[in-house]
Design a protein around this motif. Structure first.
Motif, PDB file in Angstrom:
ATOM      1  N   ALA A 125       0.850  -1.187   0.000  1.00 54.81           N
ATOM      2  CA  ALA A 125       0.000   0.000   0.000  1.00 54.81           C
ATOM      3  C   ALA A 125       0.881   1.231   0.000  1.00 54.81           C
ATOM      4  CB  ALA A 125      -0.903   0.012   1.234  1.00 54.81           C
ATOM      5  N   LEU A 126       0.476   2.214  -0.783  1.00 49.15           N
ATOM      6  CA  LEU A 126       1.198   3.476  -0.848  1.00 49.15           C
ATOM      7  C   LEU A 126       0.291   4.579  -0.320  1.00 49.15           C
ATOM      8  CD1 LEU A 126       3.623   5.207  -1.755  1.00 49.15           C
ATOM      9  CD2 LEU A 126       2.530   5.348  -4.007  1.00 49.15           C
ATOM     10  N   MET A 127       0.732   5.244   0.726  1.00 51.21           N
ATOM     11  CA  MET A 127      -0.025   6.360   1.295  1.00 51.21           C
ATOM     12  C   MET A 127       0.703   7.640   0.933  1.00 51.21           C
ATOM     13  SD  MET A 127      -0.890   4.771   5.021  1.00 51.21           S
ATOM     14  CE  MET A 127       0.720   4.028   5.209  1.00 51.21           C
ATOM     15  N   THR A 128      -0.050   8.625   0.484  1.00 48.82           N
ATOM     16  CA  THR A 128       0.516   9.913   0.093  1.00 48.82           C
ATOM     17  C   THR A 128      -0.189  11.021   0.860  1.00 48.82           C
ATOM     18  OG1 THR A 128       0.980   9.070  -2.125  1.00 48.82           O
ATOM     19  CG2 THR A 128       0.945  11.461  -1.853  1.00 48.82           C
ATOM     20  N   GLU A 129       0.569  11.845   1.537  1.00 52.60           N
ATOM     21  CA  GLU A 129       0.031  13.003   2.240  1.00 52.60           C
ATOM     22  C   GLU A 129      -0.102  14.146   1.237  1.00 52.60           C
ATOM     23  OE1 GLU A 129      -0.957  13.214   5.562  1.00 52.60           O
ATOM     24  OE2 GLU A 129      -0.688  11.053   5.399  1.00 52.60           O
TER      25      GLU A 129
END
Length: 164
Positions: free
Chosen positions: A71-75
């Motif tokens: 999973a890639l989380m981007t702020e």
């Protein structure tokens, strides 16, 4: 990549319909992905987890990977929310991407509607809604109305619409 949306007001049955449609299309041998719009702040990592600690320390992106998933989380840090088109560009190839929410975007959709919610139909003012999956009588005459619980019929309709 073919896309089709499920839209409707809160508690209309969107998520339940999405889950059933994913299972139905998977049973038909298709690769299916989903996009869900959230109207609020959300977290996918829990308090105290390393990925959360990385994010809270200021990482702009955190990629979490294991042998089972990644999973890639981007702020966004104040940047505008990405458009549906931009997010679709990040998706891996699939036979069908089902989209929950994004009711104002211009992709084809089915509206989930329950008379018990007391909310009006969205469909009369939105030509991108091609059918209504209803529990109750929506009183709509200009496009198909399918029973909200008839997942097979709703899937058949989407399959015809998308050419699957």
């Amino acid at each position: 990549m073919r896309i089709y949306g499920v839209t409707g007001w809160k508690n209309a049955g969107k998520t339940g319909l999405m889950v059933r449609l994913v299972a139905e299309f998977r049973a038909r041998g298709l690769v299916v992905s989903t996009l869900k719009h959230a109207h609020h702040s959300f977290d996918v990592d829990r308090e105290g987890k390393d990925s959360r600690r990385h994010r809270e320390a200021g990482a702009g992106q955190v990629l979490l990977s294991s042998a089972r998933r990644w999973a890639l989380m981007t702020e966004l840090d104040g940047a505008p929310e990405p458009t549906l088109h931009d997010l679709l560009g990040l998706m891996a190839p699939a036979d069908l991407v089902l989209i929950e929410g994004w009711k104002r975007d211009r992709h084809p959709k089915v509206e989930a509607w329950r008379d018990a919610t007391g909310r009006p139909l969205i469909a009369p003012d939105d030509p991108t809604i091609r059918a209504v999956a209803a529990k109750g009588d929506p009183g709509l005459a200009d496009r198909p109305v399918i029973d909200l619980d008839d997942t097979g019929a709703i899937a058949d309709f989407i399959a015809r619409e998308t050419g699957l």
